[in-house]
Design a protein around this motif. Structure first.
Motif, PDB file in Angstrom:
ATOM      1  N   ASP A 194      -7.048   0.839   0.182  1.00  0.00           N
ATOM      2  CA  ASP A 194      -5.755   1.505   0.013  1.00  0.00           C
ATOM      3  C   ASP A 194      -4.824   0.604  -0.803  1.00  0.00           C
ATOM      4  O   ASP A 194      -4.093   1.044  -1.697  1.00  0.00           O
ATOM      5  CB  ASP A 194      -5.155   1.784   1.401  1.00  0.00           C
ATOM      6  N   ALA A 207       0.821  -1.223   0.000  1.00  0.00           N
ATOM      7  CA  ALA A 207       0.000   0.000   0.000  1.00  0.00           C
ATOM      8  C   ALA A 207       0.846   1.262   0.000  1.00  0.00           C
ATOM      9  O   ALA A 207       0.455   2.280   0.550  1.00  0.00           O
ATOM     10  CB  ALA A 207      -0.991   0.020   1.167  1.00  0.00           C
ATOM     11  N   THR A 208       2.006   1.197  -0.607  1.00  0.00           N
ATOM     12  CA  THR A 208       2.788   2.427  -0.735  1.00  0.00           C
ATOM     13  C   THR A 208       3.461   2.553  -2.102  1.00  0.00           C
ATOM     14  O   THR A 208       4.273   1.718  -2.477  1.00  0.00           O
ATOM     15  CB  THR A 208       3.811   2.645   0.422  1.00  0.00           C
ATOM     16  N   THR A 246      -6.327   6.799  -5.890  1.00  0.00           N
ATOM     17  CA  THR A 246      -6.720   7.575  -4.707  1.00  0.00           C
ATOM     18  C   THR A 246      -7.852   8.529  -5.057  1.00  0.00           C
ATOM     19  O   THR A 246      -8.828   8.667  -4.316  1.00  0.00           O
ATOM     20  CB  THR A 246      -5.504   8.367  -4.182  1.00  0.00           C
ATOM     21  N   THR A 281      -1.055  14.175  -2.438  1.00  0.00           N
ATOM     22  CA  THR A 281      -1.087  12.942  -1.661  1.00  0.00           C
ATOM     23  C   THR A 281       0.261  12.238  -1.760  1.00  0.00           C
ATOM     24  O   THR A 281       0.731  11.943  -2.858  1.00  0.00           O
ATOM     25  CB  THR A 281      -2.182  11.984  -2.204  1.00  0.00           C
ATOM     26  N   ALA A 282       0.886  11.976  -0.623  1.00  0.00           N
ATOM     27  CA  ALA A 282       2.176  11.279  -0.653  1.00  0.00           C
ATOM     28  C   ALA A 282       1.932   9.791  -0.900  1.00  0.00           C
ATOM     29  O   ALA A 282       0.871   9.272  -0.559  1.00  0.00           O
ATOM     30  CB  ALA A 282       2.881  11.477   0.678  1.00  0.00           C
ATOM     31  N   GLY A 283       2.929   9.131  -1.506  1.00  0.00           N
ATOM     32  CA  GLY A 283       2.755   7.723  -1.834  1.00  0.00           C
ATOM     33  C   GLY A 283       3.026   6.783  -0.686  1.00  0.00           C
ATOM     34  O   GLY A 283       3.870   5.900  -0.775  1.00  0.00           O
ATOM     35  N   VAL A 284       2.331   7.000   0.415  1.00  0.00           N
ATOM     36  CA  VAL A 284       2.469   6.113   1.574  1.00  0.00           C
ATOM     37  C   VAL A 284       1.069   5.709   2.043  1.00  0.00           C
ATOM     38  O   VAL A 284       0.084   6.335   1.647  1.00  0.00           O
ATOM     39  CB  VAL A 284       3.249   6.791   2.738  1.00  0.00           C
ATOM     40  N   PRO A 285       0.947   4.667   2.889  1.00  0.00           N
ATOM     41  CA  PRO A 285      -0.386   4.194   3.230  1.00  0.00           C
ATOM     42  C   PRO A 285      -1.301   5.258   3.852  1.00  0.00           C
ATOM     43  O   PRO A 285      -0.854   6.101   4.640  1.00  0.00           O
ATOM     44  CB  PRO A 285      -0.120   3.069   4.235  1.00  0.00           C
ATOM     45  N   SER A 286      -2.560   5.237   3.435  1.00  0.00           N
ATOM     46  CA  SER A 286      -3.659   6.004   4.058  1.00  0.00           C
ATOM     47  C   SER A 286      -3.659   7.511   3.863  1.00  0.00           C
ATOM     48  O   SER A 286      -4.555   8.177   4.377  1.00  0.00           O
ATOM     49  CB  SER A 286      -3.723   5.748   5.569  1.00  0.00           C
ATOM     50  N   VAL A 287      -2.703   8.081   3.142  1.00  0.00           N
ATOM     51  CA  VAL A 287      -2.681   9.544   3.026  1.00  0.00           C
ATOM     52  C   VAL A 287      -3.883  10.038   2.219  1.00  0.00           C
ATOM     53  O   VAL A 287      -4.366  11.158   2.409  1.00  0.00           O
ATOM     54  CB  VAL A 287      -1.377  10.033   2.376  1.00  0.00           C
ATOM     55  N   ASN A 293      -2.667   3.263  -8.728  1.00  0.00           N
ATOM     56  CA  ASN A 293      -1.812   4.463  -8.778  1.00  0.00           C
ATOM     57  C   ASN A 293      -0.530   4.207  -9.565  1.00  0.00           C
ATOM     58  O   ASN A 293      -0.161   4.969 -10.459  1.00  0.00           O
ATOM     59  CB  ASN A 293      -1.410   4.893  -7.360  1.00  0.00           C
ATOM     60  N   THR A 326      -3.550   1.663  -4.510  1.00  0.00           N
ATOM     61  CA  THR A 326      -2.116   1.874  -4.714  1.00  0.00           C
ATOM     62  C   THR A 326      -1.642   1.120  -5.962  1.00  0.00           C
ATOM     63  O   THR A 326      -0.832   1.640  -6.737  1.00  0.00           O
ATOM     64  CB  THR A 326      -1.317   1.418  -3.477  1.00  0.00           C
TER      65      THR A 326
HETATM   66  N1  ASP Z   1      -1.379   4.454  -0.365  1.00  0.00           N
HETATM   67  C1  ASP Z   1      -1.487   5.277  -1.522  1.00  0.00           C
HETATM   68  C2  ASP Z   1      -0.191   5.252  -2.303  1.00  0.00           C
HETATM   69  O1  ASP Z   1       0.843   5.080  -1.775  1.00  0.00           O
HETATM   70  C3  ASP Z   1      -1.863   6.697  -1.187  1.00  0.00           C
HETATM   71  C4  ASP Z   1      -3.256   6.718  -0.634  1.00  0.00           C
HETATM   72  O2  ASP Z   1      -4.199   6.671  -1.425  1.00  0.00           O
HETATM   73  O3  ASP Z   1      -3.440   6.750   0.561  1.00  0.00           O
HETATM   74  O4  ASP Z   1      -0.201   5.388  -3.474  1.00  0.00           O
END
Ligand code: ASP
Length: 423
Positions: A390, A277-278, A316, A354-360, A397, A394
């Motif tokens: 998520d 998820a990142t 996202t 939105t940063a590419g990390v979980p849940s942002v 994404n 991802t």
């Molecule tokens: N987890 C997603 C990502 O890293 C960002 C998100 O939608 O929370 O691409």
């Protein structure tokens, strides 16, 4: 060479097997193994947590040095700022267009399914919403692109400022030519070291993926999802349309390449994004796959993939589009056509922030909800089940980034079709 190919294929298959076996193992743990200290503390929060997170950390460890070095080398090799600018502008326009398309698909799907009508609010687990308060403003999102201090940006892993600084360094090295041979050689050799390290770490992917997936399923089970099935189904449907419909049509129209081949070769990267998820942690694997299996030029992918992992979040924005309709319906608020246009605009901008990390994605959803006067408390409704979505978004994404990269590369005449078409 053929031995290498065999090995690479072997790794993709093992990643998939671990994904499936991990999910089944997690579900068995959740439903069939009775609660005990050993199960919770030793297996789930011990072995699975440590191995899974350890693997994510290994991938994250590679991201900043890999992105920085390969971007410096890429921009140095492209050399003139004109070509770099052309690739940059094309990529950014493509990213923005696909995100706007993604939100529109999300809104259409949501209005076809009406996920928030007839909702039994009592059955929904409402989570704490305090996390959603810190949504960045549009002005800050734009300003943050310029690093006040590049070392700080690297220490914090802030992708956009790192990209800007690396491009600058690369262009300056190209401009100074032989005078800076030592520095140029240093970056290119360090880049080789990072690529080799990526290959080595990726050998652990099957184990990492297994642990991450089984822990997720062992922790959440299915019960939290049931009352939210309509919302989840709606998000997943829109994600599938974007990933296997829109992207593949665009790929075929712009490049005439076979979309099935693209999906087959890119699936392991999607599986990896799904389990972690990142987007950020997926950058090394994505660049590696595009270069080795699809014939995409590394000079371009090392620029467009980190950029996409930072500003292009189509999955996202799909979740945000559906969430807006869901929350409006759940709270009994009507949205006008003007409101929907605002949602397309703000969700596209939120995707950049939105940063590419979980849940942002949940955090930047606050910005979209506020833009049309919806209560941010609505986020609490969907927070409980967001983890699984998520993971899926991802994967979408990073697929969007890869499709765009392949198209831009094709247009720049730097795609090796022979490598792409090879089985
Ligand atoms: N987890 C997603 C990502 O890293 C960002 C998100 O939608 O929370 O691409």
């Amino acid at each position: 060479m053929s031995k290498n190919k065999k090995k690479a294929l072997g790794l993709s298959t093992t990643i998939f097997i671990s994904l499936l076996v991990g999910a089944v193992f997690g579900i068995i743990l959740h439903y069939l193994i009775p609660e005990s200290d050993f199960k919770t503390n030793v297996i789930i929060e011990g072995v699975l947590y440590v191995c899974g997170q350890g693997f994510i950390r290994l991938m994250q460890m590679l991201v900043v040095p890999l992105v920085f070095c390969s971007l410096v080398c890429g921009s140095m090799a492209i050399g003139d700022t004109k070509t770099l600018g052309k690739v940059g502008v094309k990529t950014i326009l493509f990213y923005i267009a696909t995100t706007a398309m993604a939100v529109s698909i999300a809104l259409l799907t949501a209005y076809a399914i009406d996920p928030g009508l007839g909702l039994d609010m009592d059955k929904i687990q409402v989570a704490e919403v305090s996390q959603a308060a810190a949504s960045p403003t549009i002005a800050d999102t734009l300003l943050n692109i310029i690093p006040k201090n590049p070392v700080n940006a690297m220490a914090n892993g802030d992708m956009l400022p790192i990209i800007v600084f690396a491009l600058f360094v690369g262009v300056m090295l190209a401009k100074l030519g032989h005078k800076t041979d030592v520095v140029a050689n240093f970056f290119s050799q360090f880049n080789d070291v990072m690529m080799e390290m990526t290959n080595t770490v990726m050998k652990l992917a099957p184990l990492g993926v297994f642990c991450l997936i089984s822990r997720t399923f062992a922790t959440v089970g299915f019960s939290a999802f049931l009352p939210m099935l309509k919302y989840m189904g709606c998000v997943v449907l829109a994600l599938v349309i974007q990933c296997f419909g829109v992207y593949q049509i665009l790929l075929f129209v712009f490049t005439r390449l076979n979309p099935f081949k693209f999906i087959k070769k890119f699936l392991p990267v999607m599986g990896f994004a799904f389990s972690t998820a990142t987007s950020n942690a997926t950058i090394p694997m994505s660049i590696d796959t595009l270069t080795k299996k699809m014939g995409v030029s590394k000079q371009i992918s090392s620029f467009t993939i980190p950029l996409g992992a930072t500003i292009n979040m189509d999955g996202t924005s799909i979740m945000q589009g559906v969430a807006v309709v869901f929350i409006a319906q759940a709270f009994g608020i009507e949205l006008t056509l003007g409101n929907l246009a605002t949602v397309v605009l703000t969700a596209t901008i939120a995707s950049i922030g939105t940063a590419g990390v979980p849940s942002v994605g949940l955090v930047t959803l606050a910005m979209v909800l506020t833009s049309v006067g919806l209560p941010t408390e609505g986020i609490a409704l969907i927070m409980g089940i967001d983890r699984i979505l998520d993971m899926i978004r991802t994967a979408v994404n990073i697929t969007g980034d890869a499709v765009c990269t392949t198209i831009v590369c094709h247009q720049e005449g730097s795609l090796d079709k022979e490598v792409f078409n090879k089985d």
